[in-house]
Write a protein that holds these residues in place. Sequence first.
Motif, PDB file in Angstrom:
ATOM      1  N   SER A  10      25.403  25.615 -27.423  1.00  9.44           N
ATOM      2  CA  SER A  10      25.118  26.348 -28.661  1.00  9.44           C
ATOM      3  C   SER A  10      23.967  25.773 -29.453  1.00  9.44           C
ATOM      4  CB  SER A  10      26.372  26.337 -29.542  1.00  9.44           C
ATOM      5  OG  SER A  10      26.713  25.012 -29.846  1.00  9.44           O
ATOM      6  N   ASP A  11      23.362  24.713 -28.967  1.00 11.14           N
ATOM      7  CA  ASP A  11      22.330  24.078 -29.792  1.00 11.14           C
ATOM      8  C   ASP A  11      21.181  23.601 -28.927  1.00 11.14           C
ATOM      9  OD1 ASP A  11      20.905  22.861 -31.671  1.00 11.14           O
ATOM     10  OD2 ASP A  11      22.254  21.167 -31.957  1.00 11.14           O
ATOM     11  N   ILE A  12      20.023  24.250 -28.997  1.00 11.04           N
ATOM     12  CA  ILE A  12      18.909  23.888 -28.126  1.00 11.04           C
ATOM     13  C   ILE A  12      18.196  22.636 -28.584  1.00 11.04           C
ATOM     14  CG2 ILE A  12      17.374  25.459 -29.362  1.00 11.04           C
ATOM     15  CD1 ILE A  12      15.760  25.695 -26.855  1.00 11.04           C
ATOM     16  N   SER A  13      18.186  22.309 -29.790  1.00 14.13           N
ATOM     17  CA  SER A  13      17.539  21.157 -30.438  1.00 14.13           C
ATOM     18  C   SER A  13      16.776  21.702 -31.620  1.00 14.13           C
ATOM     19  CB  SER A  13      16.579  20.386 -29.511  1.00 14.13           C
ATOM     20  OG  SER A  13      15.294  20.891 -29.620  1.00 14.13           O
ATOM     21  N   SER A  14      16.327  20.816 -32.441  1.00 10.84           N
ATOM     22  CA  SER A  14      15.638  21.235 -33.660  1.00 10.84           C
ATOM     23  C   SER A  14      14.146  21.343 -33.469  1.00 10.84           C
ATOM     24  CB  SER A  14      15.907  20.217 -34.768  1.00 10.84           C
ATOM     25  OG  SER A  14      15.487  18.952 -34.346  1.00 10.84           O
ATOM     26  N   LEU A  15      13.655  21.386 -32.224  1.00 11.40           N
ATOM     27  CA  LEU A  15      12.222  21.392 -32.007  1.00 11.40           C
ATOM     28  C   LEU A  15      11.536  22.605 -32.598  1.00 11.40           C
ATOM     29  CD1 LEU A  15      11.248  23.423 -29.386  1.00 11.40           C
ATOM     30  CD2 LEU A  15      12.754  21.853 -28.216  1.00 11.40           C
ATOM     31  N   CYS A  16      12.240  23.747 -32.689  1.00  4.44           N
ATOM     32  CA  CYS A  16      11.585  24.927 -33.230  1.00  4.44           C
ATOM     33  C   CYS A  16      12.216  25.354 -34.547  1.00  4.44           C
ATOM     34  CB  CYS A  16      11.681  26.090 -32.251  1.00  4.44           C
ATOM     35  SG  CYS A  16      11.203  25.673 -30.588  1.00  4.44           S
ATOM     36  N   ARG A  17      13.164  24.585 -35.028  1.00  8.41           N
ATOM     37  CA  ARG A  17      13.950  25.004 -36.180  1.00  8.41           C
ATOM     38  C   ARG A  17      13.049  25.239 -37.391  1.00  8.41           C
ATOM     39  NH1 ARG A  17      16.970  22.434 -40.292  1.00  8.41           N
ATOM     40  NH2 ARG A  17      16.058  20.464 -39.651  1.00  8.41           N
ATOM     41  N   GLY A  18      13.283  26.277 -38.086  1.00  7.34           N
ATOM     42  CA  GLY A  18      12.537  26.577 -39.295  1.00  7.34           C
ATOM     43  C   GLY A  18      11.200  27.199 -38.955  1.00  7.34           C
ATOM     44  N   ALA A  19      10.311  26.417 -38.332  1.00  2.00           N
ATOM     45  CA  ALA A  19       8.970  26.892 -38.051  1.00  2.00           C
ATOM     46  C   ALA A  19       8.996  28.109 -37.147  1.00  2.00           C
ATOM     47  CB  ALA A  19       8.140  25.787 -37.403  1.00  2.00           C
ATOM     48  N   PHE A  20       9.838  28.107 -36.087  1.00  2.00           N
ATOM     49  CA  PHE A  20       9.816  29.201 -35.135  1.00  2.00           C
ATOM     50  C   PHE A  20      10.341  30.491 -35.737  1.00  2.00           C
ATOM     51  CE2 PHE A  20       9.404  31.046 -31.103  1.00  2.00           C
ATOM     52  CZ  PHE A  20      10.420  31.976 -31.006  1.00  2.00           C
ATOM     53  N   TYR A  21      11.426  30.401 -36.499  1.00  2.00           N
ATOM     54  CA  TYR A  21      11.987  31.622 -37.061  1.00  2.00           C
ATOM     55  C   TYR A  21      11.038  32.289 -38.053  1.00  2.00           C
ATOM     56  CZ  TYR A  21      16.424  30.560 -34.884  1.00  2.00           C
ATOM     57  OH  TYR A  21      17.407  30.302 -33.966  1.00  2.00           O
ATOM     58  N   ILE A  22      10.314  31.460 -38.818  1.00  2.00           N
ATOM     59  CA  ILE A  22       9.352  32.031 -39.757  1.00  2.00           C
ATOM     60  C   ILE A  22       8.235  32.723 -39.010  1.00  2.00           C
ATOM     61  CG2 ILE A  22       7.682  31.451 -41.546  1.00  2.00           C
ATOM     62  CD1 ILE A  22       9.519  29.148 -42.340  1.00  2.00           C
ATOM     63  N   ILE A 129       7.081  17.032 -17.846  1.00  2.00           N
ATOM     64  CA  ILE A 129       8.256  16.546 -17.126  1.00  2.00           C
ATOM     65  C   ILE A 129       9.261  15.840 -18.045  1.00  2.00           C
ATOM     66  CG2 ILE A 129       9.078  14.998 -15.324  1.00  2.00           C
ATOM     67  CD1 ILE A 129       7.862  17.611 -14.305  1.00  2.00           C
ATOM     68  N   PRO A 130       8.819  14.877 -18.896  1.00  2.00           N
ATOM     69  CA  PRO A 130       9.808  14.233 -19.783  1.00  2.00           C
ATOM     70  C   PRO A 130      10.508  15.222 -20.707  1.00  2.00           C
ATOM     71  CG  PRO A 130       7.768  12.975 -19.712  1.00  2.00           C
ATOM     72  CD  PRO A 130       7.483  14.278 -19.050  1.00  2.00           C
ATOM     73  N   TYR A 131       9.763  16.238 -21.175  1.00  2.00           N
ATOM     74  CA  TYR A 131      10.363  17.219 -22.073  1.00  2.00           C
ATOM     75  C   TYR A 131      11.381  18.082 -21.337  1.00  2.00           C
ATOM     76  CZ  TYR A 131      10.715  21.278 -25.149  1.00  2.00           C
ATOM     77  OH  TYR A 131      11.191  22.291 -25.935  1.00  2.00           O
ATOM     78  N   LEU A 132      11.038  18.526 -20.133  1.00  2.00           N
ATOM     79  CA  LEU A 132      11.963  19.341 -19.347  1.00  2.00           C
ATOM     80  C   LEU A 132      13.219  18.541 -18.998  1.00  2.00           C
ATOM     81  CD1 LEU A 132       9.412  21.109 -16.947  1.00  2.00           C
ATOM     82  CD2 LEU A 132      10.676  22.151 -18.844  1.00  2.00           C
ATOM     83  N   GLU A 133      13.046  17.269 -18.707  1.00  2.00           N
ATOM     84  CA  GLU A 133      14.213  16.431 -18.398  1.00  2.00           C
ATOM     85  C   GLU A 133      15.125  16.281 -19.611  1.00  2.00           C
ATOM     86  OE1 GLU A 133      12.402  12.871 -17.006  1.00  2.00           O
ATOM     87  OE2 GLU A 133      12.252  13.561 -14.917  1.00  2.00           O
ATOM     88  N   SER A 134      14.524  16.193 -20.814  1.00  2.00           N
ATOM     89  CA  SER A 134      15.351  16.089 -22.021  1.00  2.00           C
ATOM     90  C   SER A 134      16.117  17.383 -22.276  1.00  2.00           C
ATOM     91  CB  SER A 134      14.485  15.743 -23.234  1.00  2.00           C
ATOM     92  OG  SER A 134      13.655  16.833 -23.597  1.00  2.00           O
ATOM     93  N   LEU A 135      15.488  18.540 -21.972  1.00  2.00           N
ATOM     94  CA  LEU A 135      16.180  19.823 -22.124  1.00  2.00           C
ATOM     95  C   LEU A 135      17.315  19.953 -21.114  1.00  2.00           C
ATOM     96  CD1 LEU A 135      13.279  22.372 -22.772  1.00  2.00           C
ATOM     97  CD2 LEU A 135      14.862  21.381 -24.423  1.00  2.00           C
ATOM     98  N   LEU A 136      17.059  19.500 -19.882  1.00  2.00           N
ATOM     99  CA  LEU A 136      18.108  19.561 -18.857  1.00  2.00           C
ATOM    100  C   LEU A 136      19.292  18.689 -19.258  1.00  2.00           C
ATOM    101  CD1 LEU A 136      19.083  20.430 -16.056  1.00  2.00           C
ATOM    102  CD2 LEU A 136      17.909  18.413 -15.122  1.00  2.00           C
ATOM    103  N   GLU A 137      19.009  17.510 -19.801  1.00  2.00           N
ATOM    104  CA  GLU A 137      20.083  16.624 -20.241  1.00  2.00           C
ATOM    105  C   GLU A 137      20.878  17.259 -21.375  1.00  2.00           C
ATOM    106  OE1 GLU A 137      20.666  12.119 -22.108  1.00  2.00           O
ATOM    107  OE2 GLU A 137      18.689  12.813 -21.450  1.00  2.00           O
ATOM    108  N   GLU A 138      20.186  18.005 -22.222  1.00  2.00           N
ATOM    109  CA  GLU A 138      20.847  18.612 -23.378  1.00  2.00           C
ATOM    110  C   GLU A 138      21.646  19.853 -23.003  1.00  2.00           C
ATOM    111  OE1 GLU A 138      19.662  20.544 -27.720  1.00  2.00           O
ATOM    112  OE2 GLU A 138      18.150  19.546 -26.503  1.00  2.00           O
ATOM    113  N   HIS A 139      21.078  20.722 -22.139  1.00  2.00           N
ATOM    114  CA  HIS A 139      21.704  22.020 -21.851  1.00  2.00           C
ATOM    115  C   HIS A 139      22.450  22.080 -20.528  1.00  2.00           C
ATOM    116  CE1 HIS A 139      19.818  23.890 -25.341  1.00  2.00           C
ATOM    117  NE2 HIS A 139      18.727  23.235 -25.009  1.00  2.00           N
ATOM    118  N   GLY A 140      22.096  21.183 -19.604  1.00  2.00           N
ATOM    119  CA  GLY A 140      22.806  21.159 -18.336  1.00  2.00           C
ATOM    120  C   GLY A 140      22.750  22.491 -17.610  1.00  2.00           C
ATOM    121  N   LYS A 141      23.915  23.034 -17.266  1.00  2.00           N
ATOM    122  CA  LYS A 141      23.986  24.277 -16.492  1.00  2.00           C
ATOM    123  C   LYS A 141      23.421  25.479 -17.237  1.00  2.00           C
ATOM    124  CE  LYS A 141      28.126  22.792 -13.977  1.00  2.00           C
ATOM    125  NZ  LYS A 141      29.535  23.096 -13.662  1.00  2.00           N
ATOM    126  N   ALA A 142      23.322  25.382 -18.544  1.00  2.00           N
ATOM    127  CA  ALA A 142      22.855  26.524 -19.335  1.00  2.00           C
ATOM    128  C   ALA A 142      21.339  26.569 -19.473  1.00  2.00           C
ATOM    129  CB  ALA A 142      23.487  26.482 -20.725  1.00  2.00           C
TER     130      ALA A 142
END
Length: 451
Positions: A10-22, A129-142
């Motif tokens: 349910s939580d992708i990370s705060s990387l786009c929070r605020g700025a992306f929605y605007i 690569i480091p960023y994709l690995e951090s996303l995989l660690e965070e979201h796993g199967k999703a």
Amino acid sequence: MQALCGSHSSDISSLCRGAFYIIRTQLTSPEKLFCCWASGFSSTDSCVHGSFNSRVEPPIKLAAEKEETKSVFTLFLKKQGLSKELAARTITRSDLFINHLVSRIHAAHRSRCLVVRELTNLEVRDTLIPYLESLLEEHGKALVNMVENFPDSLVKEKPAEPVSQNRSNLNSKKPKVVSQVIDTGLAADLHPQLIYLIELGMDHEQIKGIIRRYPKLVYDSLEKKIKPLVKFLLDLGVPQSGILKIICSCPQLCGLSLFANLIPTLTFLKGVGVDKKQWAKVIHRYPSLLTFSRDKVQAIVDLLYELGLSAESIGKILTRYPVYVGYSVEDKLEPMAKFFLERGFSIEEVGIMVSRSPTLYNISFTKSLIPKWEFLMTMGYSKFELVKFPQYFSYSLEERIKPRYALVTECGVKMRLNAMLSLSGCDFEKALKKKRKKMLSNEGSSGADSK
């Protein structure tokens, strides 16, 4: 495919929070969204204010970087077990996410993007690569579902957990905190802790450096820890600019309690002779001093007492060289004392040497101490000379000790270690000529007397 296409978190990370929605409410096409995001944010040029940088990447350069991004992402998906067909389908369905990845590349290499130079494949891979690995660690199967539904898969960030959360939870939040600060250029909604530091005068690059090294900062209590720390340092006489340097050097201080950690540490150090009037300078020299436990400091003090140093001497050493508190008794202090004891020095003589040259403990055994000791043994100086002048070990063997000793030997005179090494170049030459002249005069007088 099932390994990566389960129900997403349910939580992708705060990387786009605020700025992306605007941005999303103001831009209707993926192309506009990408151009705005890729150009980066600033206080004077950001999508938050309804405008965005009009600089657009050259189509050919942009297309090449996009294709390389797809290639890197495809390879990454294959390594996670997806077939070539499934990886290709995911790439096809993830155009907005691909644009987002390209924007990260531009953010990481802004200086090169400004000169319109196409980035190399290695630069693209090292960034993604480091960023994709951090996303995989965070979201796993999703991960695949999140990527294909990007940005609709974003949900509001969960409230921050209490400060008492365990270390594993804090570590899992590290990518989120870092990406929030770096991705949004500090233009999005920030934690109040970061806003407070900015108001104190800390710039964005300093904030980024702190968050990379100490992401837990955004979970430290602003009212109970960070603000009391700042007031505490101000009361000690540290200027505001000095406080910023101290926090940048040792951000862990923001997580300490004023009454449970900081005040007891200073009270104890005052009791062992550290000059209270010098607190501001002491902490500025070595901010980590405040992070050590009383037991750690006590162990250092006890060893210095064992060497025969007085309380006054110990206080002076810790005032001028607070880094002593950070030394390891077992790995640094005791081996150094043992080195001299094994070479015939008494415990009292070792103590005298330490009091006269506290930096003695900061000298490397293999690179400095042992070679200089071995050369000293060839010069004919007594052990007493070294007790009087332990600063000998602080001079360069090849650039100072050997050349000057060679000149002294060539002139046929004798000089104390102190005079040979501590004098400036001109004063050393004058002293050498004076001794040479005196020696020749004495030889002449002796010859006349013999006649």
